[in-house]
Design a protein around this motif. Structure first.
Motif, PDB file in Angstrom:
ATOM      1  N   VAL A  31      19.002 156.501 -48.532  1.00 47.75           N
ATOM      2  CA  VAL A  31      20.190 155.848 -47.977  1.00 47.75           C
ATOM      3  C   VAL A  31      19.931 155.600 -46.499  1.00 47.75           C
ATOM      4  N   ASP A  32      20.040 154.362 -46.072  1.00 46.38           N
ATOM      5  CA  ASP A  32      19.814 154.013 -44.675  1.00 46.38           C
ATOM      6  C   ASP A  32      20.951 154.531 -43.793  1.00 46.38           C
ATOM      7  N   VAL A  33      20.612 154.816 -42.532  1.00 41.34           N
ATOM      8  CA  VAL A  33      21.615 155.219 -41.543  1.00 41.34           C
ATOM      9  C   VAL A  33      21.439 154.378 -40.285  1.00 41.34           C
ATOM     10  N   GLY A  34      22.508 154.263 -39.513  1.00 39.59           N
ATOM     11  CA  GLY A  34      22.483 153.427 -38.322  1.00 39.59           C
ATOM     12  C   GLY A  34      22.126 154.196 -37.071  1.00 39.59           C
ATOM     13  N   LEU A  35      21.735 153.454 -36.054  1.00 40.23           N
ATOM     14  CA  LEU A  35      21.472 153.978 -34.720  1.00 40.23           C
ATOM     15  C   LEU A  35      22.058 152.986 -33.726  1.00 40.23           C
ATOM     16  N   GLU A  44      22.659 156.980 -30.137  1.00 40.68           N
ATOM     17  CA  GLU A  44      23.583 157.831 -30.894  1.00 40.68           C
ATOM     18  C   GLU A  44      23.582 157.454 -32.373  1.00 40.68           C
ATOM     19  N   GLN A  45      23.961 158.440 -33.190  1.00 39.37           N
ATOM     20  CA  GLN A  45      24.173 158.210 -34.615  1.00 39.37           C
ATOM     21  C   GLN A  45      25.479 158.871 -35.032  1.00 39.37           C
ATOM     22  N   ASP A  46      26.076 158.346 -36.100  1.00 44.02           N
ATOM     23  CA  ASP A  46      27.340 158.865 -36.614  1.00 44.02           C
ATOM     24  C   ASP A  46      27.050 160.092 -37.478  1.00 44.02           C
ATOM     25  N   ALA A  47      27.525 161.260 -37.037  1.00 44.08           N
ATOM     26  CA  ALA A  47      27.219 162.503 -37.736  1.00 44.08           C
ATOM     27  C   ALA A  47      27.771 162.516 -39.160  1.00 44.08           C
ATOM     28  N   GLU A  48      28.984 161.994 -39.339  1.00 46.44           N
ATOM     29  CA  GLU A  48      29.576 161.988 -40.681  1.00 46.44           C
ATOM     30  C   GLU A  48      28.839 161.015 -41.605  1.00 46.44           C
ATOM     31  N   GLU A  49      28.383 159.894 -41.045  1.00 45.55           N
ATOM     32  CA  GLU A  49      27.577 158.965 -41.841  1.00 45.55           C
ATOM     33  C   GLU A  49      26.292 159.633 -42.313  1.00 45.55           C
ATOM     34  N   ILE A  50      25.686 160.419 -41.445  1.00 48.31           N
ATOM     35  CA  ILE A  50      24.441 161.081 -41.817  1.00 48.31           C
ATOM     36  C   ILE A  50      24.668 162.111 -42.912  1.00 48.31           C
ATOM     37  N   ALA A  52      27.004 162.056 -45.191  1.00 50.91           N
ATOM     38  CA  ALA A  52      27.246 161.292 -46.425  1.00 50.91           C
ATOM     39  C   ALA A  52      25.949 160.706 -46.970  1.00 50.91           C
ATOM     40  N   SER A  53      25.057 160.286 -46.074  1.00 49.93           N
ATOM     41  CA  SER A  53      23.796 159.695 -46.523  1.00 49.93           C
ATOM     42  C   SER A  53      22.903 160.725 -47.209  1.00 49.93           C
ATOM     43  N   VAL A  54      22.933 161.956 -46.732  1.00 52.25           N
ATOM     44  CA  VAL A  54      22.147 163.011 -47.374  1.00 52.25           C
ATOM     45  C   VAL A  54      22.663 163.276 -48.788  1.00 52.25           C
ATOM     46  N   PHE A  55      23.971 163.429 -48.912  1.00 55.30           N
ATOM     47  CA  PHE A  55      24.531 163.636 -50.251  1.00 55.30           C
ATOM     48  C   PHE A  55      24.237 162.427 -51.147  1.00 55.30           C
ATOM     49  N   GLY A  56      24.281 161.226 -50.592  1.00 58.96           N
ATOM     50  CA  GLY A  56      24.008 160.039 -51.371  1.00 58.96           C
ATOM     51  C   GLY A  56      22.575 159.977 -51.858  1.00 58.96           C
ATOM     52  N   ALA A  57      21.624 160.311 -50.975  1.00 56.34           N
ATOM     53  CA  ALA A  57      20.214 160.298 -51.368  1.00 56.34           C
ATOM     54  C   ALA A  57      19.932 161.347 -52.440  1.00 56.34           C
ATOM     55  N   VAL A  58      20.533 162.532 -52.282  1.00 59.46           N
ATOM     56  CA  VAL A  58      20.359 163.582 -53.295  1.00 59.46           C
ATOM     57  C   VAL A  58      20.925 163.130 -54.638  1.00 59.46           C
ATOM     58  N   GLY A  90      35.472 175.727 -37.662  1.00 56.51           N
ATOM     59  CA  GLY A  90      36.575 175.897 -38.599  1.00 56.51           C
ATOM     60  C   GLY A  90      36.610 174.807 -39.645  1.00 56.51           C
ATOM     61  N   SER A  91      36.617 173.564 -39.203  1.00 60.49           N
ATOM     62  CA  SER A  91      36.729 172.426 -40.119  1.00 60.49           C
ATOM     63  C   SER A  91      35.390 171.862 -40.557  1.00 60.49           C
ATOM     64  N   GLY A  92      34.344 172.120 -39.783  1.00 57.68           N
ATOM     65  CA  GLY A  92      33.052 171.502 -40.037  1.00 57.68           C
ATOM     66  C   GLY A  92      32.940 170.094 -39.485  1.00 57.68           C
ATOM     67  N   ARG A  93      34.022 169.571 -38.923  1.00 59.32           N
ATOM     68  CA  ARG A  93      34.059 168.185 -38.443  1.00 59.32           C
ATOM     69  C   ARG A  93      33.200 168.015 -37.192  1.00 59.32           C
ATOM     70  N   ALA A  94      32.448 166.928 -37.159  1.00 61.90           N
ATOM     71  CA  ALA A  94      31.650 166.619 -35.969  1.00 61.90           C
ATOM     72  C   ALA A  94      32.574 166.314 -34.796  1.00 61.90           C
ATOM     73  N   LEU A  95      32.233 166.849 -33.630  1.00 56.97           N
ATOM     74  CA  LEU A  95      32.997 166.634 -32.404  1.00 56.97           C
ATOM     75  C   LEU A  95      32.300 165.668 -31.455  1.00 56.97           C
ATOM     76  N   SER A  96      31.120 165.269 -31.819  1.00 57.33           N
ATOM     77  CA  SER A  96      30.334 164.356 -30.986  1.00 57.33           C
ATOM     78  C   SER A  96      29.499 163.481 -31.907  1.00 57.33           C
ATOM     79  N   PRO A  97      28.951 162.407 -31.364  1.00 58.40           N
ATOM     80  CA  PRO A  97      27.914 161.737 -32.133  1.00 58.40           C
ATOM     81  C   PRO A  97      26.684 162.622 -32.218  1.00 58.40           C
ATOM     82  N   VAL A  98      25.772 162.270 -33.082  1.00 57.96           N
ATOM     83  CA  VAL A  98      24.443 162.874 -33.024  1.00 57.96           C
ATOM     84  C   VAL A  98      23.733 162.253 -31.825  1.00 57.96           C
TER      85      VAL A  98
END
Length: 235
Positions: A31-35, A44-50, A52-58, A90-98
């Motif tokens: 699964v491709d990801v953006g930069l 920068e990269q979108d942490a949540e996109e990354i 999701a891309s890992v789960f998608g590739a798996v 607590g939430s696991g949510r990204a607080l910054s870009p990668v």
């Protein structure tokens, strides 16, 4: 025959391979990801996109594997070593870009440290002072991203290598750990102690207590649940 799931999260794509005991590839997913480069020197990269891309590739690899996915015995993860990210424990949510390993937003500040601190940092870390590594980007995030500062004040901040964020999000147990190769690329890791160095944290103005536990590369990283399987993440 037991199979191994190998996950590779790279700059341009996330990949998953199902390998047999001889290293032969039986199935794969990508699964491709953006930069993005918001301004000169930033990457920068979108942490949540990354994530999701890992789960998608798996999921792609395991779907191609079919019924043999039941033979997958364990999984391993490789990622961009010098990229880093901030998230909420607590939430696991990204607080910054990668912050990509290509990002050089703090180059001027790093250059100002070289004359006085360059040799000491090199002795401790084996690395020359550089904006390529994570420490200056984590400092930038603390200074410029309100969500990161709020999580620090609340005691829920987590930050560190990309691999640590992915292990946290991929594991059922939300494992909070870093292995030496990725930890070293933050420029906060002392090679002799094989752990985070208090003097380096102080130099970069980073509070202690928010980095992952230092553990070996081969470690009980938790349980990966994806694509209809549940297996240990072992490296």
């Amino acid at each position: 025959m037991s199979l191994i799931l190998a996950i590779d999260q790279g700059t341009h794509a996330s990949r998953a391979l199902a390998l047999d005991e001889t290293g032969g590839v039986l199935a794969s997913g990508v699964v491709d990801v953006g930069l993005v480069r918001p301004q000169e020197g930033w990457a920068e990269q979108d942490a949540e996109e990354i994530v999701a891309s890992v789960f998608g590739a798996v999921a792609q690899a395991l779907a191609e594997l079919g019924a043999r996915k039941a033979q997958v015995a364990c999984a391993g993860l490789s990622s961009q070593r010098a990229s880093c990210v901030c998230w909420d424990r607590g939430s696991g949510r990204a607080l910054s870009p990668v912050f990509s390993w290509q990002d050089r937003r703090a180059h001027a500040w790093i250059a100002s440290l070289e004359a006085v601190h360059g040799d000491a940092v090199h002795r401790k870390t084996g690395l020359y002072l550089s904006p390529h590594y994570g420490a200056s980007k984590l400092r930038w995030a603390l200074d410029h991203l309100p969500a990161v500062g709020a999580a620090r004040d609340a005691g829920t901040l987590a930050w560190g290598p990309m691999a640590s964020f992915l292990a946290f999000r991929l594991s059922k147990e939300r494992t909070f750990a870093a292995e030496p190769q990725c930890a070293a690329r933050t420029q906060l890791f002392g090679l002799r102690a094989r752990d985070w160095d208090p003097e380096l944290l102080a130099l970069f103005g980073l509070p202690a207590g928010f980095l992952p536990e230092s553990v070996p590369t081969i470690h009980a990283w938790g349980t990966l649940e994806a694509g209809g399987i549940s297996v240990p993440l072992t490296a």
